[in-house]
Every structure is written in structure tokens, then in C-alpha cells.
Design a protein around this motif. Structure first.
Motif, PDB file in Angstrom:
ATOM      1  N   PRO A 124       0.829  -1.210   0.000  1.00 50.72           N
ATOM      2  CA  PRO A 124       0.000   0.000   0.000  1.00 50.72           C
ATOM      3  C   PRO A 124       0.860   1.256   0.000  1.00 50.72           C
ATOM      4  N   GLN A 125       0.692   2.068  -1.015  1.00 49.94           N
ATOM      5  CA  GLN A 125       1.381   3.362  -1.077  1.00 49.94           C
ATOM      6  C   GLN A 125       0.511   4.375  -0.332  1.00 49.94           C
ATOM      7  N   PRO A 126       1.132   5.271   0.433  1.00 50.95           N
ATOM      8  CA  PRO A 126       0.313   6.331   1.031  1.00 50.95           C
ATOM      9  C   PRO A 126      -0.341   7.169  -0.075  1.00 50.95           C
ATOM     10  N   LEU A 127      -1.643   7.288  -0.011  1.00 50.93           N
ATOM     11  CA  LEU A 127      -2.386   7.998  -1.058  1.00 50.93           C
ATOM     12  C   LEU A 127      -3.258   9.078  -0.436  1.00 50.93           C
ATOM     13  N   PRO A 128      -3.497  10.181  -1.150  1.00 57.24           N
ATOM     14  CA  PRO A 128      -4.455  11.176  -0.651  1.00 57.24           C
ATOM     15  C   PRO A 128      -5.840  10.532  -0.506  1.00 57.24           C
ATOM     16  N   PRO A 129      -6.630  10.974   0.475  1.00 57.33           N
ATOM     17  CA  PRO A 129      -7.964  10.380   0.691  1.00 57.33           C
ATOM     18  C   PRO A 129      -8.816  10.341  -0.578  1.00 57.33           C
ATOM     19  N   ALA A 130      -8.749  11.399  -1.401  1.00 58.59           N
ATOM     20  CA  ALA A 130      -9.581  11.444  -2.618  1.00 58.59           C
ATOM     21  C   ALA A 130      -9.193  10.324  -3.586  1.00 58.59           C
ATOM     22  N   VAL A 131      -7.897  10.005  -3.655  1.00 57.62           N
ATOM     23  CA  VAL A 131      -7.434   8.924  -4.548  1.00 57.62           C
ATOM     24  C   VAL A 131      -7.859   7.577  -3.984  1.00 57.62           C
ATOM     25  N   ARG A 132      -7.767   7.416  -2.654  1.00 55.59           N
ATOM     26  CA  ARG A 132      -8.239   6.164  -2.029  1.00 55.59           C
ATOM     27  C   ARG A 132      -9.718   5.949  -2.336  1.00 55.59           C
ATOM     28  N   LEU A 133     -10.507   7.015  -2.247  1.00 55.14           N
ATOM     29  CA  LEU A 133     -11.940   6.913  -2.544  1.00 55.14           C
ATOM     30  C   LEU A 133     -12.171   6.514  -3.995  1.00 55.14           C
TER      31      LEU A 133
END
Length: 204
Positions: free
Chosen positions: A98-107
Motif C-alpha cells: 500500500p502506497q500512502p495515497l491522498p484520501p480522494a485517490v483512495r476513494l
């Protein structure tokens, strides 16, 4: 140039998908997936691993390698429609740690994978649906580059609950009552009054 994607690596591609009459039905400037996970249509699953980073390829996909006999509502593809895909391989990287992603990208990733699961579910491929739903949960639960705002936090919770309910439905179809019950309980821990999870728990 550069090496082709290896099994288990994650790819980023730019995709355009068009019907025979030229109507554009799919446009994604950066679609991220791991070939073999069942996240995308067969044409991309099979085609992208033959490409090198920076390469642009065209895949003419008969309907079994696109959206199947029933077609699709989202994107809007008629039944038994062949599609022409223009694909640019942007990046290959080791994954899917898992790469740290901005919340909007995770969504966006979570939603994309859940919709893929719904597509498999509608075709009766419940094992593939479950795989996509689990990948969706992994995206939604993954590390974030920044804490989500209140609205994003609420949407992440809603998406998790939807996904867990979908997992429960797929597990039931596969005859795995214990796993279906665990998914319902997980959904109810997030949203104790969720009607769908309560209903499905009652079916187990």
C-alpha cells in the motif's frame, strides 16, 4: 522503454475505449491496477503485460474480452459490443504494497474496484467479484498521505460499509456462510444501524 510488467507489479495506464461507431465510452487518464487481480476488463489484463513503459498500444477486444454479453451500464456499453482500446503504459512499479495515497485517490480507487466487483457479480462470477471487493477495501483502508477531512472520512466509512455488504453477498453466493457473517459484523461495527447488513446477517 524499460522492462515489461512482471506478475504482481502494479501498472498505471492511460485508457481510451471506443465503440465501433467511434463513440467514446471509457476515458481514464490514470487507471492503476495489478494485472491478474481481475480489476479490469480482460483486454487490459492480457494486453498491458505485453507493453513497455511509454508504449502506446491499440487493442481491439471482442465482447468476451470487454464488457461481456450483457454489456454495461457504467460505462454505457451495449450488449455484445466489441471495443477498441487505446492504452498508454505510464508506469510500472513493485506492488501492491500500500502506497500512502491522498484520501480522494483512495476513494476513487475503492469506488473503481467496487464497481468492477459489481460487474463480475452481475455476470455470476462471484469469486472474481469478491477479489475486487477485497481490493477495494484494501484501497479504502490503506495508508493516507494526510488525514481525511470530515466529509472524506464519512465517505470512506460509507464506501467500506457498501463494500463489506457486497463481500457478504458474494460469500453467500459462494456458500460461505461464516465468511458472509464476518463481513456483515464488520459492516455493523462501522454502521450499527445499516439495514442491508442487518438484513443480510438475518439471511446467513
Amino acid at each position: 522503454g524499460g522492462p515489461r510488467p512482471l506478475p504482481g507489479q502494479e501498472v498505471s495506464v492511460k485508457v481510451l475505449g471506443a465503440l465501433e461507431d467511434g463513440g467514446l465510452v471509457e476515458r481514464d487518464p490514470r487507471l492503476i491496477f495489478v494485472p491478474g487481480h481481475g480489476d479490469v476488463v480482460q483486454a487490459l489484463e492480457l494486453g498491458v503485460p505485453t507493453m513497455q513503459p511509454g508504449e502506446v498500444s491499440f487493442f481491439l477486444a471482442a465482447f468476451p474480452y470487454a464488457y461481456g454479453r450483457p454489456g454495461s451500464r457504467e460505462p454505457d456499453v451495449p450488449p455484445e459490443a466489441p471495443l477498441l482500446f487505446e492504452v498508454t503504459l505510464l508506469e510500472v512499479r513493485d506492488g501492491p504494497d500500500p502506497q500512502p495515497l491522498p484520501p480522494a485517490v483512495r476513494l476513487r480507487l475503492g469506488s473503481q474496484r467496487r464497481e468492477r466487483g459489481n460487474f463480475h457479480f452481475s455476470r455470476g462470477d462471484f469469486a472474481a467479484a469478491l477479489r475486487s471487493y477485497r481490493l477495494s477495501l484494501r484501497a479504502l483502508d490503506g495508508p493516507a498521505t494526510a488525514p481525511p477531512g470530515p466529509e472524506e472520512e464519512e465517505e470512506l466509512r460509507e464506501q467500506r460499509v457498501k463494500c463489506l455488504n457486497n463481500c457478504a453477498a458474494a460469500e453467500l453466493k459462494l456458500g460461505r456462510a461464516e465468511e458472509a457473517l464476518a463481513a456483515c459484523e464488520a459492516a455493523l461495527r462501522i454502521s450499527p444501524d445499516n439495514g442491508r447488513a442487518l438484513l443480510r446477517r438475518g439471511q446467513v
